[in-house]
Write an enzyme that holds these catalytic residues in place. Structure first.
Site, short mmCIF file in Angstrom:
data_model
loop_
_atom_site.label_atom_id
_atom_site.label_comp_id
_atom_site.label_asym_id
_atom_site.label_seq_id
_atom_site.Cartn_x
_atom_site.Cartn_y
_atom_site.Cartn_z
N CYS A 43 0.35 -108.14 17.02
CA CYS A 43 -0.97 -107.90 17.24
C CYS A 43 -1.23 -107.26 19.11
CB CYS A 43 -1.37 -109.69 17.52
SG CYS A 43 -2.92 -109.21 18.29
N CYS B 207 -3.38 -108.29 21.31
CA CYS B 207 -2.74 -109.47 21.72
C CYS B 207 -1.79 -108.24 23.12
CB CYS B 207 -2.35 -110.17 21.68
SG CYS B 207 -2.51 -110.96 19.96
N ASP B 208 -1.38 -107.43 22.91
CA ASP B 208 -0.58 -106.43 23.67
C ASP B 208 -0.43 -105.40 23.82
OD1 ASP B 208 0.77 -108.96 23.23
OD2 ASP B 208 1.84 -109.19 21.30
#
Ligand code: NAP
Length: 306
Positions: free
Chosen positions: A132, A135-136
């Site tokens: 993701c 997200c990261d």
């Protein structure tokens, strides 16, 4: 029965079904997984959902869907569904917490990213391996990352990752991309993106965290190490349907077989969104099917009581 309609899944399909079912005055519960978030929520920018010409952040869009369902009275709980058992005249939905009964069930459990299944993938998950970008991605400011895959997700995420990373190398197993032309054009025009063709990542290397990947040319078999700080894997999806395998017919990839009206082979169980066998998996198709499933469910419940 506790509910008229229980919806499994809190993505665009499940939330749209919740809007329609609760607006039809069905007593509706939506069970959403904490461990597997819907894909839309982790998408930074959705630019092909109608009504948002500037595009919209996935989290923001899903919050809007949810607010709308709550407005009409749908209830929400977090939980992991373990199975569905027949309990005439309805169904018992078993969760990790407690069972719930319902006259009808709408399955909108979505799909999750596929793993490559290579050495180092599990070991470095959360320590350089990610599924993701939203997200990261920010963890890789001025770093070098690799992306596995050549579809729309890989291209979209590679482009997104250039906001943070100084270099993004897309490793694709063929010499032509699967992703749509508009994304290909953007990726090719992006100076931070490089491509390695006809190659796969055969191993992820490092000590405490990722430091390199082994890249294998699929034509020659030659392998070389490529230094990198992060590995983003976008090689397709697996449907979240393991809890259904003894209940409903699934295709060979595990997608639920349901008709155009979202009816499954079990009367009173409907399926919609990415967990269903179909051609196109988008937020807009998930939302459309959520509406169809809820309408079919409403019709079924009405005919059941008359
Ligand atoms: P996808 O279209 O199935 O593409 C998966 C990619 O990963 C393909 O390039 C495939 O290679 C590669 N791949 C699969 N298994 C692999 C393996 N074991 N090792 C190396 N490479 C592997 O999946 P997706 O990109 O996640 O897209 C899923 C669906 O969502 C598609 O329908 C897509 O159009 C849609 N989507 C749309 C948008 C948008 O409209 N903006 C954005 C994201 C996703 P091959 O090409 O050789 O098969």
């Amino acid at each position: 029965m506790d509910y008229d309609c229980i919806i499994i899944g809190g993505g665009p399909a499940g939330l749209t079904a919740a809007i329609y079912a609760s607006r039809a005055r069905l007593k509706t519960l939506l069970i959403e997984s904490i461990s597997i978030p819907c894909q839309a929520i982790t998408t930074d920018h959705i630019e092909n959902y109608p009504g948002f010409p500037e595009g919209i952040n996935g989290f923001e869009l899903i919050e809007k869907f949810k607010k709308q369902a709550e407005k009409f009275g749908a209830k929400f709980i977090a939980g992991e569904v373990k199975g569905i058992k027949e309990n005439k005249p309805g169904w018992t939905i078993e969760t990790d917490d407690k069972p719930y009964t319902s006259r009808a069930v709408i399955i909108a459990s979505g799909a999750r990213p596929k793993r490559l299944g290579i050495p180092g993938e599990d070991k470095f998950r959360g320590r350089g391996v990610s599924y993701c970008g939203t997200c990261d991605g920010a963890l890789f400011k001025n770093k070098e990352v690799v992306v596995a895959g050549g579809g729309d997700t890989a291209l979209e995420e590679a482009i997104f990752l250039t906001r943070f990373a100084k270099k993004v190398t897309v490793i694709h197993r063929r010499s032509a991309l699967r992703g749509t032309k508009i994304l290909q054009e953007r990726a090719f025009a992006n100076k931070k993106i490089e491509f390695i063709w006809d190659a796969v990542i055969s191993e992820i290397l490092g000590e405490a965290k990722v430091s390199a990947v082994k890249v294998k040319n699929v034509k020659t078999g030659a392998e070389k190490d490529l230094l990198c700080d992060g590995v983003f894997i976008f090689v397709g999806y697996t449907p979240n349907t393991a809890f259904l395998k003894d209940l409903l017919p699934l295709d060979q990839s595990g997608y639920i077989i349901a008709d155009d009206n979202c009816l499954t082979s079990k009367v009173g169980i409907f399926a919609c969104g990415d967990c269903r066998k179909k051609l196109l998996r988008q937020v807009v198709t998930a939302a459309g099917e959520g509406a169809t499933a809820a309408f079919a469910c409403q019709h079924f419940l009405e005919t059941q009581t008359t």
